[in-house]
Scaffold this motif. Structure first.
Motif, short mmCIF file in Angstrom:
data_model
loop_
_atom_site.label_atom_id
_atom_site.label_comp_id
_atom_site.label_asym_id
_atom_site.label_seq_id
_atom_site.Cartn_x
_atom_site.Cartn_y
_atom_site.Cartn_z
N LYS A 62 0.83 -1.21 0.00
CA LYS A 62 0.00 0.00 0.00
C LYS A 62 0.86 1.26 0.00
CE LYS A 62 -4.50 -0.94 2.01
NZ LYS A 62 -5.35 -0.77 3.19
N GLY A 63 1.93 1.21 0.73
CA GLY A 63 2.81 2.38 0.78
C GLY A 63 3.38 2.74 -0.57
N TYR A 64 3.53 1.78 -1.43
CA TYR A 64 4.10 2.01 -2.75
C TYR A 64 3.03 2.15 -3.83
CZ TYR A 64 8.74 0.85 -1.04
OH TYR A 64 9.94 0.86 -0.36
N ALA A 65 1.90 1.53 -3.63
CA ALA A 65 0.91 1.44 -4.70
C ALA A 65 -0.48 1.84 -4.20
CB ALA A 65 0.88 0.02 -5.25
N ALA A 66 -0.60 3.03 -3.71
CA ALA A 66 -1.86 3.49 -3.14
C ALA A 66 -3.01 3.50 -4.15
CB ALA A 66 -1.68 4.89 -2.55
N GLN A 67 -2.71 3.66 -5.42
CA GLN A 67 -3.77 3.72 -6.42
C GLN A 67 -4.35 2.35 -6.76
OE1 GLN A 67 -0.58 4.42 -6.91
NE2 GLN A 67 0.14 3.69 -8.89
N GLU A 68 -3.86 1.31 -6.19
CA GLU A 68 -4.33 -0.04 -6.50
C GLU A 68 -5.40 -0.50 -5.51
OE1 GLU A 68 -3.27 -1.16 -9.24
OE2 GLU A 68 -1.44 -0.05 -9.55
N ARG A 69 -6.31 0.38 -5.17
CA ARG A 69 -7.32 0.09 -4.14
C ARG A 69 -8.20 -1.12 -4.47
NH1 ARG A 69 -7.14 5.66 -2.81
NH2 ARG A 69 -6.74 5.82 -0.59
N THR A 70 -8.54 -1.32 -5.72
CA THR A 70 -9.46 -2.43 -6.03
C THR A 70 -8.84 -3.78 -5.66
OG1 THR A 70 -8.68 -2.52 -8.32
CG2 THR A 70 -10.65 -1.21 -7.88
N ILE A 71 -7.56 -3.92 -5.85
CA ILE A 71 -6.90 -5.18 -5.49
C ILE A 71 -6.94 -5.38 -3.99
CG2 ILE A 71 -4.68 -6.38 -5.42
CD1 ILE A 71 -4.13 -5.18 -8.19
N PHE A 72 -6.70 -4.30 -3.23
CA PHE A 72 -6.74 -4.41 -1.77
C PHE A 72 -8.14 -4.77 -1.29
CE2 PHE A 72 -3.36 -0.99 -2.29
CZ PHE A 72 -2.33 -1.91 -2.34
N VAL A 107 1.46 -9.06 -9.38
CA VAL A 107 1.69 -8.44 -10.69
C VAL A 107 1.88 -6.94 -10.50
CG1 VAL A 107 0.59 -7.87 -12.88
CG2 VAL A 107 0.54 -10.21 -12.06
N VAL A 108 1.11 -6.34 -9.61
CA VAL A 108 1.25 -4.91 -9.33
C VAL A 108 2.64 -4.61 -8.79
CG1 VAL A 108 0.47 -3.07 -7.77
CG2 VAL A 108 -1.21 -4.45 -9.00
N VAL A 109 3.15 -5.51 -7.98
CA VAL A 109 4.47 -5.32 -7.37
C VAL A 109 5.55 -5.16 -8.45
CG1 VAL A 109 6.24 -6.52 -6.02
CG2 VAL A 109 3.89 -6.45 -5.21
N GLU A 110 5.35 -5.82 -9.57
CA GLU A 110 6.33 -5.74 -10.66
C GLU A 110 6.53 -4.30 -11.14
OE1 GLU A 110 8.27 -8.24 -11.80
OE2 GLU A 110 7.37 -9.44 -10.22
N ARG A 111 5.53 -3.45 -10.94
CA ARG A 111 5.63 -2.06 -11.39
C ARG A 111 6.45 -1.19 -10.43
NH1 ARG A 111 -0.31 -0.07 -12.51
NH2 ARG A 111 -1.17 -2.12 -12.13
N TYR A 112 6.82 -1.74 -9.29
CA TYR A 112 7.50 -0.93 -8.27
C TYR A 112 8.82 -1.59 -7.88
CZ TYR A 112 2.89 1.11 -8.07
OH TYR A 112 1.71 1.72 -8.40
N PRO A 113 9.88 -1.26 -8.60
CA PRO A 113 11.19 -1.88 -8.31
C PRO A 113 11.68 -1.63 -6.89
CG PRO A 113 11.29 -0.52 -10.30
CD PRO A 113 9.94 -0.35 -9.72
N ASP A 114 11.36 -0.44 -6.35
CA ASP A 114 11.78 -0.15 -4.97
C ASP A 114 11.12 -1.10 -3.98
OD1 ASP A 114 13.28 1.93 -5.94
OD2 ASP A 114 11.87 3.50 -5.35
N LEU A 115 9.88 -1.42 -4.24
CA LEU A 115 9.16 -2.34 -3.36
C LEU A 115 9.78 -3.73 -3.42
CD1 LEU A 115 6.81 -3.10 -1.52
CD2 LEU A 115 5.40 -3.38 -3.56
N LYS A 116 10.10 -4.18 -4.62
CA LYS A 116 10.69 -5.52 -4.76
C LYS A 116 12.01 -5.63 -4.03
CE LYS A 116 10.81 -6.32 -9.12
NZ LYS A 116 10.76 -6.73 -10.51
N SER A 117 12.71 -4.52 -3.87
CA SER A 117 14.00 -4.57 -3.18
C SER A 117 13.85 -4.33 -1.68
CB SER A 117 14.96 -3.54 -3.78
OG SER A 117 14.49 -2.23 -3.53
N ASN A 118 12.65 -4.00 -1.20
CA ASN A 118 12.40 -3.77 0.21
C ASN A 118 12.51 -5.10 0.97
OD1 ASN A 118 10.42 -3.90 2.55
ND2 ASN A 118 10.46 -1.69 2.18
N GLN A 119 13.38 -5.13 1.99
CA GLN A 119 13.65 -6.38 2.72
C GLN A 119 12.39 -6.94 3.39
OE1 GLN A 119 16.55 -8.15 2.64
NE2 GLN A 119 15.38 -9.72 3.70
N ASN A 120 11.60 -6.07 3.98
CA ASN A 120 10.38 -6.52 4.65
C ASN A 120 9.45 -7.19 3.64
OD1 ASN A 120 8.52 -6.81 6.78
ND2 ASN A 120 7.49 -4.91 6.22
#
Length: 189
Positions: A62-72, A107-120
């Motif tokens: 959510k912190g990276y992809a706030a516009q993806e509300r429908t998936i949430f 799939v949404v995560v793929e759009r956010y490289p910073d998120l993919k590298s986030n350790q958590n």
């Protein structure tokens, strides 16, 4: 030995020959039914584990992809349906719906490289993958014990005993019809 005693012993022997196998068959069916119940509980445990991991994963994304509300929203709705499912069929359908929503989230995560590298996020993703594997194994184990149980209660003479004591076939854990289709992902929204 008197004739009455011999007759009594013969009657007892005949009764023992008839009823001891019936008792053994009945006890075997009870044991197999309990294995089915235990395997079903194992699926529930793994589904709950996944359900507990999802909020952390969703919050991280959510912190990276706030516009993806429908998936949430889809994930929250699917989790609610899964927790309210009362039987194996409802659980399988809700599980398939939740798996589809999670696939769309990843799939949404793929759009956010910073998120993919986030350790958590990576730690949560590894935990989720491990849980998905445990769920698959639990489903397979459940279906194996259901096969054994259903076969046992349908074989003769067990079918007579299962009819008398109302042992009923157990349903298999099947994916819903919608789970066979690849989810559609639209990046134009």
């Amino acid at each position: 030995m008197s004739k009455g005693l011999k007759t009594t012993l013969i009657i007892i022997a005949v009764i023992a020959v008839i009823f001891l196998p019936l008792i053994g068959s009945y006890n075997s069916m009870i044991g197999q039914e309990q294995k089915v119940n235990a395997a079903s509980s194992n699926i529930d445990t793994q589904l709950q584990r996944r359900s507990d991991l999802i909020p952390n994963l969703v919050q991280t994304v959510k912190g990276y992809a706030a516009q993806e509300r429908t998936i949430f929203t889809d994930i929250a709705n699917a989790r609610a349906r899964l927790s309210g499912a009362q039987n194996v069929t409802d659980k399988a359908n809700a599980d398939a719906e939740l798996s589809g929503a999670l696939s769309r989230l990843l799939v949404v995560v793929e759009r956010y490289p910073d998120l993919k590298s986030n350790q958590n996020f990576r730690d949560l993703q590894v935990a989720l993958e491990g849980t998905e594997n445990r769920i698959a194994i639990a489903r397979q184990d459940y279906n194996n014990v259901v096969t054994s149980y259903n076969t046992t209660i349908r074989r003769f003479p067990n079918s007579i005993i299962s009819g008398i004591f109302r042992f009923e076939q157990k349903p298999y854990y099947k994916a819903s019809e919608g789970a066979k289709e690849v989810p559609k992902v639209d990046f134009t929204q």
